[in-house]
Design an enzyme around this catalytic site. Sequence first.
Site, PDB file in Angstrom:
ATOM      1  N   GLU A   1      31.250  40.363  41.437  1.00 31.70           N
ATOM      2  CA  GLU A   1      30.994  41.804  41.257  1.00 31.70           C
ATOM      3  C   GLU A   1      31.811  42.502  42.329  1.00 31.70           C
ATOM      4  O   GLU A   1      31.438  42.489  43.502  1.00 31.70           O
ATOM      5  CB  GLU A   1      29.502  42.107  41.426  1.00 31.70           C
ATOM      6  CG  GLU A   1      28.603  41.488  40.367  1.00 31.70           C
ATOM      7  CD  GLU A   1      28.747  42.118  38.999  1.00 31.70           C
ATOM      8  OE1 GLU A   1      29.303  43.234  38.888  1.00 31.70           O
ATOM      9  OE2 GLU A   1      28.309  41.495  38.023  1.00 31.70           O
TER      10      GLU A   1
ATOM     11  N   CYS B   1      29.697  50.927  44.451  1.00 29.65           N
ATOM     12  CA  CYS B   1      30.804  50.469  43.605  1.00 29.65           C
ATOM     13  C   CYS B   1      30.844  51.311  42.334  1.00 29.65           C
ATOM     14  O   CYS B   1      31.873  51.456  41.699  1.00 29.65           O
ATOM     15  CB  CYS B   1      30.637  49.002  43.271  1.00 29.65           C
ATOM     16  SG  CYS B   1      29.006  48.648  42.603  1.00 29.65           S
TER      17      CYS B   1
END
Length: 474
Positions: free
Chosen positions: A248, A282
């Site tokens: 990720e 993010c």
Amino acid sequence: MVLKTDLYIDGEWISGTGSLPVYDPSNGEIIAHVATADDSQCEAAIDAAYRAFSPWAKTAPRLRSEILRKAFEIMVSEADQIAELISKENGKVFSDARGEVLYAAEFFRWFAEEAVRTPGDFRQAPSGDKRILVTHQPVGVSLLITPWNFPAAMATRKLGPALAAGCTVILKAASETPLTALYIVDILHRAGVPGGVVNFVMPAKSGPQIAKMLHDPRVRNLSFTGSTEVGRILIREAAECVVRTSMELGGNAPFLVLEDANIDEAVKGAMIAKMRNGGAACTAANRFVVARKVAPEFIEKFTATMSALKVAPGMTEGAQLGASVSVKERNKIAELVDNAVTAGATVELGGKIIEGTGAFYPATVLTVDKDNPILRHEVFGPVAPIVVFDTDEEAIAIANDTEYGLISYVYSSDLARAMRTAEAIESGMVAINRGVISDPAAPFGGVKQSGLGREGGFAGIHEFLETKYIGVEI
Ligand code: NAD
């Protein structure tokens, strides 16, 4: 609150061979010293996880489920104190931290529910005389590495599925924010996770020590959340031993405001997409791509809302924008803004470091051309560059002009138009008329250089399961 600061190996809290300071970035003071591990302690964690693997994999899924459910309940009941800890070591405001704790706890609840629902498959082979049986088994000892920006949620998003699947784990948190991860490990201990199933180490030197751990043949899986840069290093290391990886990584989310968007709603969504976690997400909107017709109204209303934010240490009453995690991170933000201005950006708001103690950077709005360098970088702070477009095709081209592909946002009053745009954007997730879509029940993850694999949803547990085919002749 008694802080946990030791290593956790084989169900015991153990002193380290060194220590590292953890700072409160809002005033630069040291909050605690956390134990660091040498090579032999990292190996002891692998020994413990390996020994615990077979018994844990054989435990009744119902029992694993009940332990995770208990962890969920403890976490929710202690939400305020965990949130305070997050706010102190990370800098984010208390309301964001509390929201994170509740979101993080949901991964324990969701995977408590998934633990007992792993699907299999049984079919007749096309030849007619054979049967195809497909089952899933836990991958094995898994190394979990988490970043500093969501110190609770990034840990539970891995721990939940790993434990539900029957894997044993070694968790390594970011050196800036280990205290929250240690608190969560203690919750799992109190919830009844057997010794060796969860281990926590903080290697003194992450790079070489994690590489060494990955080269131990007993480690079968690496689940990493962090920057694309470090992700690339770890993929290379994992390739050497063909260790399975979930990645990720970074994002550079475009936030598209089409000409038919409801601007008040778009501004509301923009504030959440940009300012949750002070922009250190993010998923944070990193590039605002706004139709020329509505740009003046959007810029005016968005800038006004940004300018009203109260900047203060995270635990201050009414604080809406806290400190960055460190002075180093804050200075990275400042450098990106300075470079954007040198390249021709207009500063609509903010744009200068807040002097004094603490790693503060103000809410900042820039208007930029579509070739401004800031549009190619993940800013990870409260900075909103806005670029104007003329056609939907141009907006999609700007959105896709990045190596990243984690999430995108689209605002439009026409659902079909928004859907067409969503399908044309290269990202693993798209939010339509919403400023946040992270949900433990949905698959989270990116395409391109934003990562490999998915966390959460039905897919999340499969990052910790191998598929086994058993062929049967009848
Ligand atoms: P980072 O990559 O610097 O660090 C992440 C983790 O890796 C930390 O625990 C760090 O100590 C460790 N690490 C660093 N170098 C290492 C090495 N050589 N070997 C092994 N471990 C190493 O990231 P960060 O600054 O902590 O977090 C911010 C980044 O994380 C941003 O790029 C953000 O987009 C990304 N992120 C992604 C997601 C997602 O779900 N896609 C979620 C949160 C954060």
